[in-house]
Design an enzyme around this catalytic site. Structure first.
Site, PDB file in Angstrom:
ATOM      1  N   ALA A   1      10.285  -3.538  -2.172  1.00  0.00           N
ATOM      2  CA  ALA A   1      10.243  -4.771  -2.430  1.00  0.00           C
ATOM      3  C   ALA A   1       9.581  -4.959  -1.060  1.00  0.00           C
ATOM      4  O   ALA A   1       9.111  -4.592  -0.154  1.00  0.00           O
ATOM      5  CB  ALA A   1      11.512  -5.408  -2.977  1.00  0.00           C
ATOM      6  N   HIS A   2       9.106  -6.339  -1.290  1.00  0.00           N
ATOM      7  CA  HIS A   2       7.699  -6.759  -0.210  1.00  0.00           C
ATOM      8  C   HIS A   2       8.764  -7.065   1.057  1.00  0.00           C
ATOM      9  O   HIS A   2       9.934  -7.269   1.094  1.00  0.00           O
ATOM     10  CB  HIS A   2       7.388  -7.892  -0.664  1.00  0.00           C
ATOM     11  CG  HIS A   2       8.594  -9.299  -0.645  1.00  0.00           C
ATOM     12  ND1 HIS A   2       7.766  -9.814  -1.589  1.00  0.00           N
ATOM     13  CD2 HIS A   2       9.994  -9.431  -0.986  1.00  0.00           C
ATOM     14  CE1 HIS A   2       8.696 -10.661  -1.698  1.00  0.00           C
ATOM     15  NE2 HIS A   2      10.193 -10.703  -1.599  1.00  0.00           N
ATOM     16  N   ASN A   3       8.114  -6.062   2.511  1.00  0.00           N
ATOM     17  CA  ASN A   3       8.679  -7.072   3.406  1.00  0.00           C
ATOM     18  C   ASN A   3       9.835  -6.029   3.626  1.00  0.00           C
ATOM     19  O   ASN A   3      10.211  -6.474   4.724  1.00  0.00           O
ATOM     20  CB  ASN A   3       9.300  -8.636   3.733  1.00  0.00           C
ATOM     21  CG  ASN A   3       7.736  -8.939   3.572  1.00  0.00           C
ATOM     22  OD1 ASN A   3       7.179 -10.048   3.032  1.00  0.00           O
ATOM     23  ND2 ASN A   3       7.078  -8.906   4.901  1.00  0.00           N
TER      24      ASN A   3
END
Length: 345
Positions: A240-242
């Site tokens: 997922a993001h980051n």
């Protein structure tokens, strides 16, 4: 493609026992290989297959004995598994000698292409893309604007690299992987309606990373989702993001890493593991398959279960989990006996 025993022995620095002119044209497992095949024996437990193996040439570790009066050809090396790995690398490189730009393909005039690259038919390369030397871009690959691909990287058919993402040197990304899709970011309003939070970051992938088929690595909301050098991802993994995944970490198929989690270096994460968001896993952590990790984890931890706990404690507890019906039966009998004795005074 055919090779002699002498050629193979030279490549892996092995000692020939038998006919140096014996030729092979393929590979096979020791229990299945037929004539004209090359196989290897590195583990004592597979020695049972040696007698009946029809392989023409057998690479064997020096700590294993060769049967007396065996007429087949052997190549003795220190570590047969390592030697076979080197041969497979060489064979793969020889069979992937693609070069040039196939048509039809779409390459923007502002893209910078390195030397000795291959671009397959129906590939798309956008504005200001930079592709290094000796890269292989297979058919139907999509590389969006401002993306960067390092030297000696291979993108197999159907890979999608979104805009502004960076892929390092000597990486392999398998078919269907998507790098830089939007992160799962939504903000509810006062009425409970979810509105998209635009994802304006990117994905940065280090050097010598391998990403399996149909993996998805989301771009950061802001900043970068980061996959560091030497990471190996199996098929069908969601990052997922980051998220940050540290150097030389390996993750097996169908694992999912939620947003903003930081995974340390040299971790081993099993298949179908779920890791919650906004937590940190230390270095040299082992998480066994189907575990659920929902809190920060210290260096060198070994986890199992859902929610994950120390693997040793989980195994001890599992002995009791399996015996719960038996234990409940005994407890009910004791309860019944106690109530009967109390009733009788």
């Amino acid at each position: 493609m055919e090779f002699t025993t002498a050629q193979i022995a030279e490549w892996i620095e092995g000692e020939i026992i038998g006919d140096a002119n014996t030729s092979v044209s393929g590979f096979g497992k020791i229990e299945e290989a037929g004539e004209g095949a090359l196989t290897f024996l590195a583990n004592e437990k597979y020695k049972v297959y040696l007698k009946d193996s029809k392989a023409s040439v057998i690479i064997i570790s020096e700590n294993l004995t060769i049967p007396d009066k065996d007429a087949r050809t052997f190549i003795r090396v220190k570590d047969a598994y390592a030697a076979m790995t080197r041969l497979l690398d060489l064979y793969k490189s020889l069979t992937q000698q693609k070069s040039g730009i196939e048509q039809p393909s779409s390459i923007h005039e502002s893209a910078e292409l390195g030397e000795d690259i291959y671009v397959g038919a129906f590939a798309y390369i956008g504005k200001n893309v930079k592709i290094g030397d000796n890269c292989k871009i297979y058919p139907h690959v999509f590389i969006d604007d401002n993306a960067v691909i390092g030297d000696n990287t291979v993108l197999y058919s159907g890979v999608k690299i979104y805009d502004n993402c960076v892929v390092g040197k000597s990486c392999i990304i398998h078919s269907g992987a998507i790098i830089g899709s939007d992160g799962f970011g939504f903000q509810p309003d006062q009425n409970g309606v979810f509105h998209k939070v635009q994802q304006v970051g990117n994905v940065v992938i280090g050097n010598q990373v391998e990403i399996g088929a149909c993996c998805t690595i989301d771009r950061a909301t802001m900043g970068s989702t980061t996959i560091e050098d030497g990471v190996k991802l199996d098929n069908q993994i969601q990052v997922a993001h980051n998220v940050v995944i540290g150097k030389n970490t390996v993750i097996a198929a169908q694992a999912g890493i939620a947003g903003s989690t930081k995974i340390g270096q040299n971790n081993m994460i099993g298949g179908q593991v779920g890791v919650a968001g906004h937590i940190k896993l230390g270095d040299f952590v082992h998480v066994q398959a189907q575990s659920g990790v929902n809190g920060n984890i210290a260096d060198h931890s070994k986890l199992y279960g859902s929610p994950a706990m120390d693997a040793s404690d989980f195994r001890k507890s599992y002995v009791y989990f399996r015996k719960l019906p038996e234990l409940m039966n005994k407890l009910n009998q004791l309860d019944k006996k106690f109530n009967q004795e109390r009733k009788n005074g």
